[in-house]
Design a protein around this motif. Structure first.
Motif, mmCIF file in Angstrom:
data_model
loop_
_atom_site.group_PDB
_atom_site.id
_atom_site.type_symbol
_atom_site.label_atom_id
_atom_site.label_comp_id
_atom_site.label_asym_id
_atom_site.label_seq_id
_atom_site.Cartn_x
_atom_site.Cartn_y
_atom_site.Cartn_z
ATOM 1 N N LEU A 156 0.868 -1.482 -0.555
ATOM 2 C CA LEU A 156 0.147 -0.107 -0.074
ATOM 3 C C LEU A 156 1.077 1.088 0.103
ATOM 4 C CD1 LEU A 156 -2.953 -0.866 2.483
ATOM 5 C CD2 LEU A 156 -3.334 -0.811 0.214
ATOM 6 N N ILE A 162 -3.478 -4.139 -5.554
ATOM 7 C CA ILE A 162 -2.933 -4.614 -4.254
ATOM 8 C C ILE A 162 -3.390 -5.944 -4.369
ATOM 9 C CG2 ILE A 162 -3.728 -3.191 -1.949
ATOM 10 C CD1 ILE A 162 -5.075 -1.125 -3.232
ATOM 11 N N ARG A 202 -5.469 3.187 -3.123
ATOM 12 C CA ARG A 202 -4.380 3.065 -2.250
ATOM 13 C C ARG A 202 -4.457 4.674 -2.105
ATOM 14 N NH1 ARG A 202 -1.415 0.293 -5.770
ATOM 15 N NH2 ARG A 202 -0.019 -1.408 -5.486
ATOM 16 N N CYS A 246 2.266 5.873 2.913
ATOM 17 C CA CYS A 246 0.620 5.718 2.142
ATOM 18 C C CYS A 246 0.101 6.250 4.031
ATOM 19 C CB CYS A 246 -0.318 4.934 2.204
ATOM 20 S SG CYS A 246 0.443 4.028 4.144
#
Lengths: 431, 153
Positions: free
Chosen positions: A221, A229, A253, A260
């Motif tokens: 991620l 993903i 994401r 992230c």
């Protein structure tokens, strides 16, 4: 106690006379003369006395710090067996989880100065979390392992005193994923995930009561990851190899400042949590149940997901979820036009959207990426911040104000809160 | 009123309402015992136990701070006294006193060297010198530190 009740059932006079047994001549009598019932009472009484002692010792030992317990292993064979017993270790852990004195902060420091390539070895430090001041004054270096020289190590996650670390071993050049207990100094190597590259993953580790096992979840991620993903799960006791799980196709994401928006997943109520973006419009909290490996969602309030213009490079948003005192919390740092704003919400009733309550709100032009780490006994929240000028190193602040800057500015740093425990990584040698 | 008799044969008359904090005594009172011999508890320890139960019998809000102060001072005893108390409190099933004694004792012994622990708990070391040396080497970091001391109290 039981011996006294037995006496009662024999219908001995209500005023029981212990003199008969305490009298030494009693024991010198010819064994055949002693009534059988009296013999049983004496035997029971002695057996209970020994049992009480064991109970007391277990209660005292389960309240000792890990360091003391490791020292006391050589007291006697009985003490060593007791301290190594899995049931005792769980009892000790359950007590430590609720004890503020057993909560510690682990920090990794790696020099990233290009001229000093030999200094990229990562050093680990542990400090007490009993107060904000102790965090700095109490810092002690913790040796990682005599087997490896960790180069550019990353802290991936922590659970029940175990810390997941990824590093490059200088001696072999291999990428190593290791499960480490900083309190007992034990570590073990784990297999690497098959599909997702480790460097693009966010991790979480938790204990699954259904299968009585620890599980690690990895999902690609981070902001540098591209494409589909995928989720991989490793069950430590059973299996010993990574399994893939599909990721919901309608959730994408979230891009934060540096990664992230999160260092590791938030594990609470038997599920891992992180922030996802549904159909490029609204943010939601995604959950992944550790037992049945089913995805879920927790909604956010509108005011928690600010609209901001990604095209304007001066507008920056960093958000994620974490846990504080057994509650799920959501944080966001929003930097726009020279003004930084940090907000922290806690979900007082898990899963109930209306129970999101704001806990901390700070305005400061220097705020860049602020994440909550721990709540002290007096209610102050420990915040890990990154400074706009020097993003690779971390600063700490509390909800009441900034304090302490780590001395070296050419150090890449990471941190995680952990509980001191006796849980041994060696139980999970699945390589 | 209930009569308690210590192992030294001293008797104490105490109100039932105070003594029911002890699970053991409570059970015996329910079985109509009015005279309770306690062969495992000596007079000195029994006096302290009674002192504790008397203080904790009245748990009204205004007394809470007083009780906390009392508890703190009550723990300021020698290790031997605390051990006698924990054995008696366990035998008598007084859970509030046990919850006070266990962490106090743990705190008192946590920085001691192994030999001091053996003497305090009357434990005989059943490791050979070689076995003991190996265990110490495996856990060397636990044996090093300025806070480690060897007193018996």
């Amino acid at each position: 106690m039981t011996s006294l009740l037995i006496c009662n059932k024999l219908n001995v006079q209500k005023r029981f006379d212990f003199d008969a047994i305490n009298d030494e001549s009693f024991f010198n009598r010819n064994i055949e003369e002693v009534p059988k019932k009296m013999m049983n009472i004496t035997a029971n009484f002695q057996a209970i006395e020994i049992q009480l002692q064991e109970e007391i010792i277990v209660e005292i030992l389960s309240r000792l710090p890990v360091r003391s317990l490791h020292r006391f292993k050589c007291v006697s064979k009985y003490w060593k067996a007791l301290i190594s017993d899995p049931y005792f270790r769980m009892k000790h852990l359950n007590r430590a989880k609720n004890d503020r004195n057993s909560q510690k902060n682990l920090i990794s420091k790696t020099c990233f100065d290009k001229k000093k390539t030999s200094d990229k070895i990562t050093h680990f430090y542990s400090s007490s979390l009993s107060s904000a001041v102790q965090l700095f004054e109490d810092e002690k270096e913790v040796d990682f392992s005599p087997n490896w020289t960790p180069w550019c190590a990353l802290i991936l996650s922590s659970c029940d005193g175990l810390v997941l670390i990824k590093f490059l071993d200088l001696r072999t050049g291999k990428v190593i994923l290791s499960l480490w207990n900083p309190s007992t100094r034990e570590s073990v190597e784990l297999p690497l995930p098959r599909l997702v590259p480790l460097k693009h993953c966010i991790c979480g580790m938790g204990y699954d009561t259904t299968s009585d096992d620890y599980k690690i979840v990895m999902i690609n991620l981070t902001r540098f990851a591209h494409g589909a993903i995928s989720t991989e799960v490793l069950a430590l006791k059973s299996g010993g190899s990574w399994r893939s799980c599909e990721y919901p196709t309608d959730i994408s994401r979230v891009q934060g400042v540096w990664d992230c928006g999160m260092d590791y997943f938030a594990f609470i109520h038997g599920a891992f949590h992180w922030v996802g973006c549904r159909l490029s419009q609204c943010y939601i909290v995604v959950s992944f149940n550790i037992s049945n490996e089913v995805y879920g969602e927790i909604p956010l309030l509108d005011q928690m997901c600010l609209n901001f213009d990604r095209k304007k490079l001066t507008d920056v948003l960093d958000l994620g979820v974490s846990t504080l005192e057994g509650m799920l919390c959501f944080y966001s740092t929003y930097y726009k036009g020279g003004e930084g704003s940090f907000k922290l919400w806690v979900m007082r009733d898990y899963g109930v959207k209306e129970s999101w309550t704001i806990l901390v709100s700070i305005q400061d032009s220097n705020l860049y990426s602020v994440r909550p780490r721990y709540r002290f006994g007096d209610g102050e929240v420990l915040l890990r911040c990154r400074h706009r000028g020097f993003i690779k190193f971390i600063e700490y602040a509390t909800s009441r104000g900034p304090f302490g800057v780590w001395p070296s500015r050419q150090t890449h740093m990471q941190d995680v809160v952990y509980t001191e425990s006796l849980i041994s990584p060696k139980l999970f040698a699945c390589v | 009123m209930i009569t308690l008799q210590s192992s030294d044969k001293d008797v104490f008359e105490i109100e039932q309402s105070i003594l029911i904090q002890s699970g053991t005594i409570k059970n015996m009172v329910e079985d109509d015992f009015t005279f309770i011999p306690l062969p495992s508890v000596d007079t000195e320890t029994l006096i302290k136990i009674i002192e504790y139960m008397k203080k904790h019998a009245d748990k009204t809000d205004s007394k809470e701070k007083n009780i906390k102060e009392f508890d703190k001072d009550f723990m300021k005893k020698t290790l031997n006294e605390l051990f006698a108390l924990v054995f008696a409190a366990n035998y008598l099933h007084i859970s509030s006193l046990l919850e006070l004694l266990y962490p106090s004792i743990a705190d008192r012994i946590k920085d001691k060297i192994t030999e001091a622990i053996r003497q305090i708990f009357s434990i005989r070391c059943d490791f050979t010198p070689e076995e003991e040396r190996r265990i110490i080497m495996d856990n060397k970091w636990a044996h090093e530190g300025t806070e480690i001391e060897g007193t018996l109290d």
